[in-house]
Scaffold this motif. Structure first.
Motif, PDB file in Angstrom:
ATOM      1  N   PHE A 166       1.008  12.155  -9.825  1.00  0.00           N
ATOM      2  CA  PHE A 166       0.199  13.371  -9.813  1.00  0.00           C
ATOM      3  C   PHE A 166       1.014  14.607  -9.460  1.00  0.00           C
ATOM      4  N   GLY A 167       2.102  14.440  -8.781  1.00  0.00           N
ATOM      5  CA  GLY A 167       2.950  15.562  -8.451  1.00  0.00           C
ATOM      6  C   GLY A 167       3.701  16.105  -9.655  1.00  0.00           C
ATOM      7  N   GLU A 218       0.831  -1.204   0.000  1.00  0.00           N
ATOM      8  CA  GLU A 218       0.000   0.000   0.000  1.00  0.00           C
ATOM      9  C   GLU A 218       0.868   1.258   0.000  1.00  0.00           C
ATOM     10  N   LEU A 219       1.935   1.249   0.781  1.00  0.00           N
ATOM     11  CA  LEU A 219       2.826   2.399   0.840  1.00  0.00           C
ATOM     12  C   LEU A 219       3.486   2.635  -0.513  1.00  0.00           C
ATOM     13  N   SER A 220       3.854   1.569  -1.174  1.00  0.00           N
ATOM     14  CA  SER A 220       4.486   1.681  -2.480  1.00  0.00           C
ATOM     15  C   SER A 220       3.506   2.250  -3.506  1.00  0.00           C
ATOM     16  N   LYS A 221       2.243   1.777  -3.492  1.00  0.00           N
ATOM     17  CA  LYS A 221       1.232   2.278  -4.418  1.00  0.00           C
ATOM     18  C   LYS A 221       0.943   3.748  -4.161  1.00  0.00           C
ATOM     19  N   LYS A 222       0.830   4.124  -2.892  1.00  0.00           N
ATOM     20  CA  LYS A 222       0.545   5.511  -2.531  1.00  0.00           C
ATOM     21  C   LYS A 222       1.671   6.433  -3.012  1.00  0.00           C
TER      22      LYS A 222
END
Length: 191
Positions: free
Chosen positions: A186-187, A175-179
């Motif tokens: 998007f940045g 999850e951390l990797s996907k986030k």
């Protein structure tokens, strides 16, 4: 320019700490109690801090010079002991060379009778005043987990499970990797 001055401060601190460590090099076994050893360490750290910060430098330098003069033999013995330990650790990490077993046996026998032989230019510890037996065997080298000897025992599911658990043990999650990937994507969009 700030980085350069920060680097100079850091380099100054490292140089001072190395210098002090080479002079004040007693170990815990050199003291009758842990309390005395801790007091010694605290005094050395106070002197180091004051030198780094530039507090009463002349008095500390005088104290260091006096200590060096009074404990010159002890300082040299500690340096020799450290060099001997480093040489032994280096030799142990390399392991015996082919055909070295006979030479090691001869060196071990000669060092136990007080005669030290070595190739020119190599460190040979002094045995003047004492004879200390040297360890004869090599310590076994640690085997990494999941090394080549264990690869045949795990199936594909077990390997995936071990990789996932290893990552979680290090604080990683899918999850951390996907986030992070989404935030980076998007940045980079400019509006």
């Amino acid at each position: 320019m700030v980085v350069a001055s920060g680097t100079n401060v850091f380099a100054k601190e490292i140089a001072i700490r190395k210098r002090i460590q080479n002079i004040f090099n007693k170990r815990e076994e050199d003291f009758p109690s842990l309390r005395e050893y801790n007091d010694y360490l605290e005094e050395v750290e106070d002197m180091t801090f004051n030198l780094i910060e530039g507090i009463d430098v002349s008095a500390i330098e005088a104290k260091i010079a006096k200590y060096q003069e009074e404990n010159a033999e002890q300082i040299m013995n500690a340096k020799a002991r450290k060099a001997e330990e480093l040489a032994a650790a280096l030799a142990a990490s390399k392991g015996p060379a082919p055909g070295q077993a006979d030479a090691d046996a001869a060196t071990n026998q000669s060092s136990q009778v007080g005669v030290v032989t070595g190739a020119p230019g190599q460190y040979a510890p002094s045995t003047a005043g004492f004879v200390q037996p040297r360890p004869t065997g090599m310590a076994p080298q640690p085997v990494p987990l999941g090394g080549p000897d264990m690869q045949g025992y795990d199936d594909e599911e077990m390997m995936k499970l071990r990789i996932e658990r290893g990552g979680r043990a290090g604080g990683w999650s899918a999850e951390l990797s996907k986030k992070r990937a989404l935030e980076e994507a998007f940045g980079s969009i400019w509006i």
